[in-house]
Design a protein around this motif. Structure first.
Motif, mmCIF file in Angstrom:
data_model
loop_
_atom_site.group_PDB
_atom_site.id
_atom_site.type_symbol
_atom_site.label_atom_id
_atom_site.label_comp_id
_atom_site.label_asym_id
_atom_site.label_seq_id
_atom_site.Cartn_x
_atom_site.Cartn_y
_atom_site.Cartn_z
ATOM 1 N N SER A 25 41.585 -13.146 -20.860
ATOM 2 C CA SER A 25 40.353 -13.313 -21.634
ATOM 3 C C SER A 25 39.490 -14.432 -21.044
ATOM 4 C CB SER A 25 40.671 -13.636 -23.088
ATOM 5 O OG SER A 25 41.379 -12.590 -23.674
ATOM 6 N N GLY A 29 35.863 -13.902 -19.378
ATOM 7 C CA GLY A 29 34.765 -14.661 -19.978
ATOM 8 C C GLY A 29 33.974 -15.433 -18.935
ATOM 9 N N VAL A 30 34.679 -16.118 -18.044
ATOM 10 C CA VAL A 30 34.016 -16.865 -16.976
ATOM 11 C C VAL A 30 33.269 -15.925 -16.043
ATOM 12 C CG1 VAL A 30 34.419 -18.308 -14.934
ATOM 13 C CG2 VAL A 30 35.588 -18.824 -17.072
ATOM 14 N N TYR A 31 33.878 -14.794 -15.713
ATOM 15 C CA TYR A 31 33.238 -13.820 -14.823
ATOM 16 C C TYR A 31 31.935 -13.301 -15.415
ATOM 17 C CZ TYR A 31 32.365 -9.438 -12.399
ATOM 18 O OH TYR A 31 31.768 -8.414 -11.718
ATOM 19 N N PHE A 32 31.987 -12.850 -16.670
ATOM 20 C CA PHE A 32 30.782 -12.290 -17.280
ATOM 21 C C PHE A 32 29.712 -13.352 -17.511
ATOM 22 C CE2 PHE A 32 33.708 -8.801 -18.497
ATOM 23 C CZ PHE A 32 33.023 -7.790 -17.824
ATOM 24 N N TYR A 33 30.115 -14.579 -17.855
ATOM 25 C CA TYR A 33 29.147 -15.663 -17.995
ATOM 26 C C TYR A 33 28.457 -15.936 -16.661
ATOM 27 C CZ TYR A 33 27.273 -20.343 -18.435
ATOM 28 O OH TYR A 33 26.438 -21.425 -18.407
ATOM 29 N N THR A 34 29.244 -15.969 -15.583
ATOM 30 C CA THR A 34 28.687 -16.240 -14.257
ATOM 31 C C THR A 34 27.752 -15.121 -13.814
ATOM 32 O OG1 THR A 34 30.693 -17.451 -13.681
ATOM 33 C CG2 THR A 34 29.276 -16.759 -11.864
ATOM 34 N N ARG A 36 26.043 -13.122 -15.690
ATOM 35 C CA ARG A 36 24.821 -13.188 -16.492
ATOM 36 C C ARG A 36 23.924 -14.316 -16.001
ATOM 37 N NH1 ARG A 36 23.637 -15.415 -22.226
ATOM 38 N NH2 ARG A 36 24.860 -17.027 -21.251
ATOM 39 N N ALA A 37 24.524 -15.460 -15.671
ATOM 40 C CA ALA A 37 23.739 -16.606 -15.210
ATOM 41 C C ALA A 37 23.115 -16.331 -13.845
ATOM 42 C CB ALA A 37 24.623 -17.852 -15.144
#
Length: 63
Positions: A25, A29-34, A36-37
């Motif tokens: 998880s 989470g880090v992958y999708f945040y990155t 998106r950024a």
């Protein structure tokens, strides 16, 4: 130090699954945040492009 209440009473396989789920998880989470950024509009690049366009227009007027 007893740790998380009730976590010690679980079977080792169950503990491993809980830890693996938590780590997975976190990684997603880090992958999708990155993504998106990084995938958003890059305001600095837009400003550089505008500056270069203006510079080319000014050079064309000078010639």
């Amino acid at each position: 130090m007893s740790g998380i209440s009730g976590f010690g009473a679980l079977a080792p396989k169950t503990k491993n699954i809980i830890v693996a789920g938590g780590l997975t998880s976190f990684v997603f989470g880090v992958y999708f945040y990155t993504m998106r950024a990084v995938g958003g509009t890059d305001e600095l690049q837009v400003a550089i492009d505008k500056f270069e366009d203006k510079k080319h227009q000014d050079e064309a007027k000078a010639n």
